[in-house]
Design an enzyme around this catalytic site. Sequence first.
Site, mmCIF file in Angstrom:
data_model
loop_
_atom_site.group_PDB
_atom_site.id
_atom_site.type_symbol
_atom_site.label_atom_id
_atom_site.label_comp_id
_atom_site.label_asym_id
_atom_site.label_seq_id
_atom_site.Cartn_x
_atom_site.Cartn_y
_atom_site.Cartn_z
ATOM 1 C CG ASP A 412 -2.168 -1.098 0.866
ATOM 2 O OD1 ASP A 412 -2.267 -1.370 -0.284
ATOM 3 O OD2 ASP A 412 -2.841 -1.272 1.773
ATOM 4 C CE1 TYR A 493 -9.633 -5.514 3.649
ATOM 5 C CE2 TYR A 493 -8.392 -4.805 5.932
ATOM 6 C CZ TYR A 493 -8.986 -5.732 5.155
ATOM 7 O OH TYR A 493 -9.194 -6.952 5.716
ATOM 8 C CG HIS A 543 -6.497 -11.080 2.839
ATOM 9 N ND1 HIS A 543 -7.890 -11.308 2.967
ATOM 10 C CD2 HIS A 543 -6.615 -9.861 3.844
ATOM 11 C CE1 HIS A 543 -8.675 -10.590 3.770
ATOM 12 N NE2 HIS A 543 -7.727 -9.591 4.190
ATOM 13 C CG ASP A 554 19.012 6.808 18.446
ATOM 14 O OD1 ASP A 554 19.343 5.379 18.072
ATOM 15 O OD2 ASP A 554 19.253 7.742 17.925
ATOM 16 C CD GLU A 596 23.898 -5.022 9.448
ATOM 17 O OE1 GLU A 596 22.920 -3.936 9.854
ATOM 18 O OE2 GLU A 596 24.464 -5.293 8.301
ATOM 19 C CG PHE A 689 18.778 -2.977 5.198
ATOM 20 C CD1 PHE A 689 18.757 -2.632 4.102
ATOM 21 C CD2 PHE A 689 17.839 -2.552 5.856
ATOM 22 C CE1 PHE A 689 18.170 -1.733 3.222
ATOM 23 C CE2 PHE A 689 16.830 -1.512 5.365
ATOM 24 C CZ PHE A 689 17.145 -1.014 4.170
ATOM 25 C CG ASP A 699 22.337 4.541 15.512
ATOM 26 O OD1 ASP A 699 21.457 4.012 15.750
ATOM 27 O OD2 ASP A 699 22.383 5.637 14.534
ATOM 28 C CG LEU A 700 21.598 -1.715 17.584
ATOM 29 C CD1 LEU A 700 20.901 -2.811 18.582
ATOM 30 C CD2 LEU A 700 22.531 -2.335 16.518
ATOM 31 C CG HIS A 710 -8.924 -10.617 6.876
ATOM 32 N ND1 HIS A 710 -9.207 -9.150 6.619
ATOM 33 C CD2 HIS A 710 -10.265 -11.114 7.660
ATOM 34 C CE1 HIS A 710 -10.512 -8.968 7.221
ATOM 35 N NE2 HIS A 710 -11.094 -10.059 7.531
HETATM 36 CU CU LIG Z 1 -8.023 -8.293 5.491
#
Ligand SMILES: [Cu+2]
Length: 789
Positions: A412, A493, A543, A554, A596, A689, A699-700, A710
């Site tokens: 979206d 929605y 869905h 921080d 990471e 990443f 710095d995370l 649903h």
């Molecule tokens: Cu839904």
Amino acid sequence: MKGSFLTAVLVGLTALTAPIAAAPDPRLSRRGRSGDTGLPLQPLERRLLHARDSCPAPVDIPTTAPKDSPFVPLSQAEIDSVVEWLLSPSQGLNLTNTSSPTLSLSDNYIWRVDVFKPNKTDVLAYLDGNATAVPRYALVALIQGGLDEPIVAEYTVGPLPISEDTVIRSSDWVYNGVNGAKVLWSAGWVDSVRQAAIDDLVNATVSPIADLTVDLLDMAFYGAGDPRTNMTYFASNPSSTDGSKSIFWSPFRRLGIEPWDQPSDLYIQFDVTGTDASLWKALKVVYNLQVYSSVQAFYEAWKSGQVTKTPPPTTNIEFLYKNKTGPTRELEDRLAPTIVAPEGNRFKIDRPNQYVEYLGWTFYIRFDYEVGVQFFDVKFKGERILYELSLQDAIAQYAGHNPFQAGTAYMDRFYGIGSSAIRMIPGYDCPYHATYLDGTYSPGVESHTENSTICIFETDTGTPITRHNDPTWAQATKGSKLVVRMIATVGNYDYLWDYGFYVDGTLSVDAHASGYIQGNYYRPDDEGQWGPRVEQTLAGTLHTHVMNFKADFDLIDEKNTFVKTEIVVENITQPWFEELGEFEMMRYNITEVQTEDDGLIYHGPNGQTMFTVVNKDQKNKWGEPRGYRIIPGLSNVHLASRNSPFFRKNAQFAKQPIAVSHQHDTEPASSATLNQNVPEAPLVEFWNFFDGEPLVQEDLVTWVNLGMHHYTRAEDIPNTMMSEAHSSILFAPQNWGNTEGTKDLSNAVMFYAEGEDNQIVIDQNGVLPPPCLALGPEDSLQGVFEVTG
Ligand SMILES: [Cu+2]
Ligand SMILES: *[C@@H]1O[C@H](CO)[C@@H](O)[C@H](O)[C@H]1NC(C)=O
Ligand SMILES: *[C@@H]1O[C@H](CO)[C@@H](O)[C@H](O)[C@H]1NC(C)=O
Ligand SMILES: *[C@@H]1O[C@H](CO)[C@@H](O)[C@H](O)[C@H]1NC(C)=O
Ligand SMILES: *[C@@H]1O[C@H](CO)[C@@H](O)[C@H](O)[C@H]1NC(C)=O
Ligand SMILES: *[C@@H]1O[C@H](CO)[C@@H](O)[C@H](O)[C@H]1NC(C)=O
Ligand SMILES: *[C@@H]1O[C@H](CO)[C@@H](O)[C@H](O)[C@H]1NC(C)=O
Ligand SMILES: *[C@@H]1O[C@H](CO)[C@@H](O)[C@H](O)[C@H]1NC(C)=O
Ligand SMILES: *[C@@H]1O[C@H](CO)[C@@H](O)[C@H](O)[C@H]1NC(C)=O
Ligand SMILES: *[C@@H]1O[C@H](CO)[C@@H](O)[C@H](O)[C@H]1NC(C)=O
Ligand SMILES: *[C@@H]1O[C@H](CO)[C@@H](O)[C@H](O)[C@H]1NC(C)=O
């Protein structure tokens, strides 16, 4: 009716009022303020009939942000200056004015000019350091259909104001995908120019077979504006894998209220690749599960009587309306309970800076076209908790035994979640007396302000935040939180997001959903595998929603560590339990996420793993690192399928519950608006990443998912219930303090005995219900507590 009802209630109450003490009890007001604020209850009927004063509607309490917000939107003058600069021939961009009536697919033009979210480095230099301002840049999205290789691309233009130093630069540095800040043209937005061309293709395909569509579907399409048209199509997404093609399957639905829930059994595949619409064409057709290689083949099959008809979508669409029906439930003609702040707001606001202060909390709000409300510099009692808390994307993956539902995987952010944020309905979307803020952004080259699109209110959390009954004393402390709410209606929605700031330092994110499901054409042979039948010709659709949030903790400063505390069960011996020999016991296994490489985090079974972000250089009085815990709430789901062709590299953020990465200005977001149509070649490829960087005292950034599988049901019709469609997460102090953080609250009561005769003292710290708040006899504190010891 109302009058006689009230009388009945009063008659009922007269008996109740008898035991109420008429005279003020001195102990009740002992620690109270002077005047009559400590008055105990009046007879209830007097309160009902003659409320002395009504509690006033709260008004803003202004404050001034410590520094002007570094997140203000572009003014119209700034946008105009950027547009003029971009269009000037000296830039060599060969841009056509977006307002040109002859704008075509093969032109280069501006899609959007908006403010560019500044780098954290720059914002911190300004908020914490000596920088006097944050460099101001415009985000420029161009649709460049006129290039040899047509693209849709993002740029920055700045610094602003326009000067000799202003440059246009590809936003490549924000994006780690193979194509940088661009997609091939076919994967871009469907703007009005492209929409009109798609309309023409669908019309040219479907209007010539109107006799067939009327027969099989009881609907016809003659173009969007034609009065005979009572059918509509829909361009599903993703329509591409890497942008080299744009091919979508359209469902055909009844035009009118909520076509989402008026589907037919027909699907047609369209190829709308490239900027030359004369090359676009319809491809395959699916009707009643039969695949036809072309519209022509389908039409011929129908002509020769070889198509078996299934029921057209029902024309009885009463089920789509939410009008009140049925008899009113007893007592339900009364207004529902609501929140009151009888003595006015307990938060302050700096409107120009969208800066808020609430009982120790302070934060800036930023409003973003793509994702809506965002929070920056979130502090509690003067100490920074988060640099940023913001939604990254809200995605939904569908499934079903047809090409449309099976192939639907929405992101979206592509449609603009912030730009879909609606104006709140006071008293319904937000409680009466809420405070409203506007959202300003630029959907094109005109700044737009959506009024009252954020509401802020304080609410009772519904429980005391702490309480205890001891034989000799009792206490209870009120639980309150400030809520910042936004609702976005994205197509069918409605998403509601609440950010809660609790008096104890806890922060919550709650997501709810409502609106219309994207229903499926009901086929008995589906046997409910993708959802139950919910109407005559409609079924629910399986869905999964996933919403990714960036929580850039921080804790005091940027040097933080992610700690996993797992409850492990072992066979052990203890010398005082000689008789047991080995026995099972649990303990904590505390580990830090080192790099990471271990940054993708899964919930252990049975909730036995706790996750905290701590600052090891900042210890509380007991020597424990001060931290915040990430507590999964309701439904912290991720995508069920990790290998769907429709969500590949573009939705990696949605494939695990939590992730923790090293912060970089070059990794500001886990998703991108243009990720939608390029599952194989996204702008942001989230898992990239995670390239081995150290995470201990660094710095995370944590990335957490909310969502829901649903489980559609009859109760989704007409609109999904927010009670069940709910997901949440909490961020709570963990050894942040030396003790819990509400001992300073005055909204607390302490009962204790004093003197030889054990007189009960009721200490409310001077905070008593004001006279304007009507109380009932059951609200009296007299006799509630007695010493039993
Ligand atoms: Cu839904
Ligand atoms: C673009 O066209 C509109 C409408 O014709 C006009 O008002 C505007 O000034 C033009 N913009 C530029 C930068 O030329
Ligand atoms: C500029 O764009 C137009 C389409 O808007 C195109 O016809 C023209 O060839 C382009 N000019 C150059 C120099 O690329
Ligand atoms: C933000 O940071 C990136 C990476 O360091 C840098 O390339 C870019 O120029 C910065 N942007 C601004 C507007 O300062
Ligand atoms: C800010 O300025 C002060 C005084 O000029 C200086 O001591 C300090 O180091 C500066 N801080 C930063 C972060 O540049
Ligand atoms: C839809 O329109 C077509 C022709 O435009 C018509 O034949 C058909 O009856 C209409 N369907 C309904 C339900 O009105
Ligand atoms: C749709 O196509 C029909 C021909 O099949 C044509 O008569 C009609 O004008 C077209 N509608 C639009 C809006 O172009
Ligand atoms: C129901 O609500 C719709 C608006 O959504 C309105 O047009 C219609 O007249 C209402 N019907 C009834 C029976 O009240
Ligand atoms: C939004 O608010 C502004 C300022 O209060 C007002 O001038 C404007 O008319 C409002 N817009 C709408 C659509 O209500
Ligand atoms: C502890 O030992 C018992 C007996 O051998 C065994 O059944 C059990 O699985 C062991 N528990 C763990 C946690 O290893
Ligand atoms: C403790 O956790 C670490 C890291 O997850 C793991 O490697 C180790 O096996 C665990 N120890 C026990 C006893 O479970």
